[in-house]
Design a protein around this motif. Structure first.
Motif, short mmCIF file in Angstrom:
data_model
loop_
_atom_site.label_atom_id
_atom_site.label_comp_id
_atom_site.label_asym_id
_atom_site.label_seq_id
_atom_site.Cartn_x
_atom_site.Cartn_y
_atom_site.Cartn_z
N ARG A 1 0.84 -1.21 0.00
CA ARG A 1 0.00 0.00 0.00
C ARG A 1 0.87 1.25 0.00
N PHE A 2 1.44 1.55 -1.16
CA PHE A 2 2.23 2.76 -1.35
C PHE A 2 1.43 4.00 -0.95
N ASP A 3 0.10 3.91 -1.11
CA ASP A 3 -0.78 5.03 -0.79
C ASP A 3 -1.14 5.13 0.68
N GLN A 4 -0.78 4.12 1.49
CA GLN A 4 -1.13 4.15 2.92
C GLN A 4 0.00 3.59 3.79
N PRO A 5 1.19 4.15 3.70
CA PRO A 5 2.29 3.62 4.52
C PRO A 5 2.05 3.80 6.02
N GLN A 6 1.20 4.73 6.38
CA GLN A 6 0.93 4.98 7.79
C GLN A 6 0.20 3.81 8.45
N GLU B 1 0.70 3.75 -9.69
CA GLU B 1 1.47 3.04 -10.71
C GLU B 1 2.93 3.44 -10.59
N ILE B 2 3.80 2.72 -11.29
CA ILE B 2 5.22 3.04 -11.27
C ILE B 2 5.40 4.51 -11.66
N GLY B 3 6.17 5.24 -10.89
CA GLY B 3 6.36 6.67 -11.13
C GLY B 3 5.43 7.55 -10.32
N SER B 4 4.42 6.97 -9.67
CA SER B 4 3.50 7.74 -8.83
C SER B 4 4.28 8.40 -7.70
N LEU B 5 3.81 9.58 -7.31
CA LEU B 5 4.43 10.31 -6.20
C LEU B 5 3.48 10.31 -5.00
N ARG B 6 4.07 10.26 -3.81
CA ARG B 6 3.28 10.44 -2.60
C ARG B 6 3.93 11.52 -1.75
N GLU B 7 3.09 12.32 -1.13
CA GLU B 7 3.53 13.34 -0.17
C GLU B 7 3.23 12.79 1.21
#
Length: 181
Positions: free
Chosen positions: A44-49, A65-71
């Protein structure tokens, strides 16, 4: 640790190009929970917390997807408040996740990590071997040992939290399946 099965995983999955001004290391954690359960958290790249205790919030830009950015917003107590991270690899077949830090207000410049999960039997039950490696620039004024120790301490906390949460979920799964029978 570089002998046997773990050594083979390291040779196969961990190919960091390390410059002279960088440090690298890897950590290993055995988790008493099935791989599919542990992977459901790690991927879960979108929910590391969900398992990383130092992250308070995460916002992904665009599709996952590959290349996606997360803040990522970092909890107080660490020498940072934000981090911008790019998804480098997400392989659901091989159970590998790789990220690279591309911005933020911290000292982890040119940081990248690779996490891989491998099935294992622990005490007769399905378990997971987790290996996480990293490479990062050594900040001005710090030594290689200080930098590696700091990052290793963060990763150890993350892996301990991942193990605690995964093992708790595994016990819940076993209890629910016993209640259904």
């Amino acid at each position: 640790m570089s002998g046997g099965v773990e050594g083979e995983y390291l040779k196969r999955h961990y190919k960091h190009d390390v410059e002279e001004n960088q440090c690298t290391s890897y950590l290993v954690k055995r988790i008493k929970a099935p791989l599919h359960l542990v992977w459901s958290l790690v991927r879960r790249f979108d929910q590391p917390q969900k398992y990383k205790p130092f992250i308070s919030r995460c916002v992904v830009q665009g599709n996952l997807e590959i290349g996606s950015l997360r803040e990522v917003d970092v909890k107080s107590g660490l020498p940072a408040t934000t981090s911008t991270e790019r998804l480098e690899l997400l392989d659901d077949n091989e159970h590998i996740l790789s990220i690279r830090i591309v911005g933020g207000d911290h000292r982890l410049k040119n940081y990248s990590s690779i996490v891989s999960l491998h099935p294992e039997v622990i005490n007769g039950r399905p378990g997971t071997l987790v290996i996480e490696s990293f490479v990062v620039d050594i900040p001005e004024g710090n030594t290689r040992e200080e930098t590696c120790s700091f990052v290793e301490a963060l990763i150890k906390c993350n892996l301990k939290s991942l193990a605690d949460i995964s093992e708790r979920l595994a016990v819940q799964d076993r209890t629910e399946s016993m209640n259904r029978t």
